[in-house]
Design a protein around this motif. Structure first.
Motif, mmCIF file in Angstrom:
data_model
loop_
_atom_site.group_PDB
_atom_site.id
_atom_site.type_symbol
_atom_site.label_atom_id
_atom_site.label_comp_id
_atom_site.label_asym_id
_atom_site.label_seq_id
_atom_site.Cartn_x
_atom_site.Cartn_y
_atom_site.Cartn_z
ATOM 1 N N VAL A 23 0.857 -1.201 0.000
ATOM 2 C CA VAL A 23 0.000 0.000 0.000
ATOM 3 C C VAL A 23 0.885 1.239 0.000
ATOM 4 O O VAL A 23 0.703 2.164 -0.823
ATOM 5 C CB VAL A 23 -0.929 0.013 1.255
ATOM 6 C CG1 VAL A 23 -1.587 1.376 1.439
ATOM 7 C CG2 VAL A 23 -1.984 -1.083 1.150
ATOM 8 N N VAL A 98 -7.157 2.763 3.985
ATOM 9 C CA VAL A 98 -7.078 1.334 3.659
ATOM 10 C C VAL A 98 -7.096 0.572 4.981
ATOM 11 O O VAL A 98 -6.292 0.847 5.875
ATOM 12 C CB VAL A 98 -5.782 0.997 2.881
ATOM 13 C CG1 VAL A 98 -5.675 -0.499 2.648
ATOM 14 C CG2 VAL A 98 -5.740 1.758 1.555
ATOM 15 N N GLN A 106 -13.738 -5.075 8.909
ATOM 16 C CA GLN A 106 -14.440 -4.582 7.716
ATOM 17 C C GLN A 106 -15.824 -4.033 8.068
ATOM 18 O O GLN A 106 -16.377 -3.228 7.318
ATOM 19 C CB GLN A 106 -14.510 -5.668 6.629
ATOM 20 C CG GLN A 106 -13.132 -6.192 6.176
ATOM 21 C CD GLN A 106 -12.099 -5.093 5.842
ATOM 22 O OE1 GLN A 106 -12.450 -3.929 5.588
ATOM 23 N NE2 GLN A 106 -10.811 -5.450 5.851
ATOM 24 N N SER A 109 -14.852 -0.629 8.604
ATOM 25 C CA SER A 109 -14.660 0.033 7.296
ATOM 26 C C SER A 109 -15.989 0.547 6.758
ATOM 27 O O SER A 109 -16.088 1.658 6.239
ATOM 28 C CB SER A 109 -14.094 -0.957 6.262
ATOM 29 O OG SER A 109 -12.875 -1.455 6.680
ATOM 30 N N VAL A 120 -11.283 1.531 1.616
ATOM 31 C CA VAL A 120 -11.122 0.258 0.906
ATOM 32 C C VAL A 120 -10.527 -0.747 1.884
ATOM 33 O O VAL A 120 -9.511 -0.478 2.526
ATOM 34 C CB VAL A 120 -10.207 0.429 -0.331
ATOM 35 C CG1 VAL A 120 -9.882 -0.930 -0.949
ATOM 36 C CG2 VAL A 120 -10.882 1.324 -1.370
ATOM 37 N N ILE A 122 -8.929 -4.555 2.916
ATOM 38 C CA ILE A 122 -8.121 -5.655 2.364
ATOM 39 C C ILE A 122 -8.390 -6.883 3.237
ATOM 40 O O ILE A 122 -8.243 -6.829 4.458
ATOM 41 C CB ILE A 122 -6.612 -5.312 2.379
ATOM 42 C CG1 ILE A 122 -6.321 -4.165 1.412
ATOM 43 C CG2 ILE A 122 -5.785 -6.538 2.026
ATOM 44 C CD1 ILE A 122 -4.842 -3.786 1.339
ATOM 45 N N ALA A 275 -5.659 -2.109 -3.666
ATOM 46 C CA ALA A 275 -6.440 -1.244 -2.763
ATOM 47 C C ALA A 275 -6.140 0.220 -3.094
ATOM 48 O O ALA A 275 -7.044 1.063 -3.123
ATOM 49 C CB ALA A 275 -6.090 -1.552 -1.314
ATOM 50 N N VAL A 288 -11.096 -5.499 -1.072
ATOM 51 C CA VAL A 288 -10.296 -6.096 -2.146
ATOM 52 C C VAL A 288 -10.005 -7.538 -1.749
ATOM 53 O O VAL A 288 -9.498 -7.804 -0.658
ATOM 54 C CB VAL A 288 -8.948 -5.354 -2.327
ATOM 55 C CG1 VAL A 288 -8.205 -5.895 -3.544
ATOM 56 C CG2 VAL A 288 -9.160 -3.875 -2.481
ATOM 57 N N LEU A 297 -13.245 -6.571 -6.333
ATOM 58 C CA LEU A 297 -13.768 -5.607 -5.361
ATOM 59 C C LEU A 297 -15.203 -6.016 -5.034
ATOM 60 O O LEU A 297 -16.010 -6.221 -5.950
ATOM 61 C CB LEU A 297 -13.792 -4.189 -5.949
ATOM 62 C CG LEU A 297 -12.459 -3.565 -6.378
ATOM 63 C CD1 LEU A 297 -12.692 -2.135 -6.885
ATOM 64 C CD2 LEU A 297 -11.458 -3.554 -5.239
#
Ligand code: F6P
Length: 323
Positions: A23, A98, A106, A109, A120, A122, A275, A288, A297
């Motif tokens: 990243v 990220v 997530q 996220s 985004v 991962i 990402a 991702v 995605l």
């Protein structure tokens, strides 16, 4: 997008460092400023940011864990915590984040993306229970650590005519146990999805003993109700139940801390680079992952709060091959 942040959250997983490196360096290549956030979501709330250079992420691709640190944050789940996080991002002009982590991470996220920040995720968890990816960063290494333990236990088991109960991690998902058990030729695999009762484990071990096996391996996923301690006490009540003398080994966090396998490093590299590409393309609220040999995605609302089902055919295969 000019300024982005990267964080790791939840249980650490081998390959997280490789993902941070990918990243950081791919974002620098696109003239972005990159901030590493310490201690996951908690660091976002507390303002623990550090600008990262290409050198800062040198020498970490082969190291397990996460050099940014990780934590589970109750504060970020509160609106007040998220407001603090937003202020910290705004102060630095950060408009993209990220998030490297598993299911709980997530969900975070998704919450952040709902507040207008480009986010985004991962896919990274040894449990491999996250939808939107066939395999998550860290899982391959954890399978291999479990497998190495199984191989060692089989060797000593053979010398002493013993059966071993090997308990591995995986939270509520049996993927890790199934894959390590299949690769290690386990006689029995018990997972939260398909729990094998102690009485049936006894029958299968007894049958293996009578077929002339000199050892036997039972792989138990941590999420089962009848864990290795309970199974052992069931067998202790009647030593003749299995034929074999029994021992138990609980692997616990050992499976999480190894240096990442080549597979995990490459997966982390691919997902990390993509990402950043996703953020640069204006994508947000996605994870991702790696599906059918391609980077994909997947919208976060399609995956959060759900657990990826395991492939039950593999369990049947393991049972047949244990003959
Ligand atoms: O999610 C990864 C994992 O290692 C699970 O397999 C396990 O149930 C859990 O984390 C352990 O969490 P902790 O590190 O907080 O004990």
């Amino acid at each position: 997008m000019k300024h982005i942040a990267v964080l790791t959250s939840g249980g650490d997983a081998p390959g997280m460092n490789a993902a941070i490196r990918a990243v950081t360096r791919s974002a620098l290549d696109q003239d972005m400023t990159v901030y590493g956030v310490r201690q996951g979501w908690q660091g976002l709330v507390d303002g623990q940011f550090r600008q990262l250079s290409a050198r800062d992420v040198g020498g970490i691709i082969q190291v397990g864990g996460t050099f940014l640190g990780s934590a589970r944050s109750a504060e970020f789940r509160q609106e007040s915590g998220r407001s603090k996080a937003l202020r910290n991002l705004a102060q630095r002009g950060i408009d993209g984040v990220v998030v490297i982590g598993g299911n709980g991470s997530q969900t975070g996220s998704y919450m952040l993306s709902q507040l207008g920040i480009h986010v985004v995720g991962i896919a990274s968890t040894i449990d491999n229970d996250l939808l939107g990816t066939d395999i998550s960063i860290g899982c391959d290494t954890a399978i291999n650590v479990t497998l190495e333990a199984i191989d060692h236990l089989r060797t000593t088991g053979s010398s002493h005519n013993r059966a071993f109960l090997v308990e591995t991690m995986g939270r509520d998902c049996g993927y890790l146990a199934i894959m390590a058990g299949l690769a290690g030729g386990a006689e029995v695999i018990s997972t939260p999805e398909f729990e094998v009762p102690a009485s049936e484990i006894a029958q299968r071990l007894r049958a293996a003993y009578e077929r002339g096996k000199t050892h036997a391996i039972v792989v138990i996923a941590e999420g089962v109700k009848e864990n290795s301690t309970k199974i052992l006490s069931y067998f202790d009540a009647d030593k003749q139940r299995t034929g074999f003398e029994l021992r138990t080994t609980t692997l616990g966090h050992v499976v999480r801390g190894a240096p990442p396998s080549a597979f995990d490093r490459i997966l982390a590299t691919r997902l990390g680079v993509n990402a950043v590409k996703a953020l640069a393309n204006g994508d947000t609220g996605v994870v991702v992952g790696w599906q059918k040999n391609e980077v994909t995605l997947t919208p976060l609302p399609d995956i959060v709060g759900r657990i990826k089902p395991v492939d039950t055919e593999l369990l049947e295969l393991a049972r047949i091959l244990a003959k």
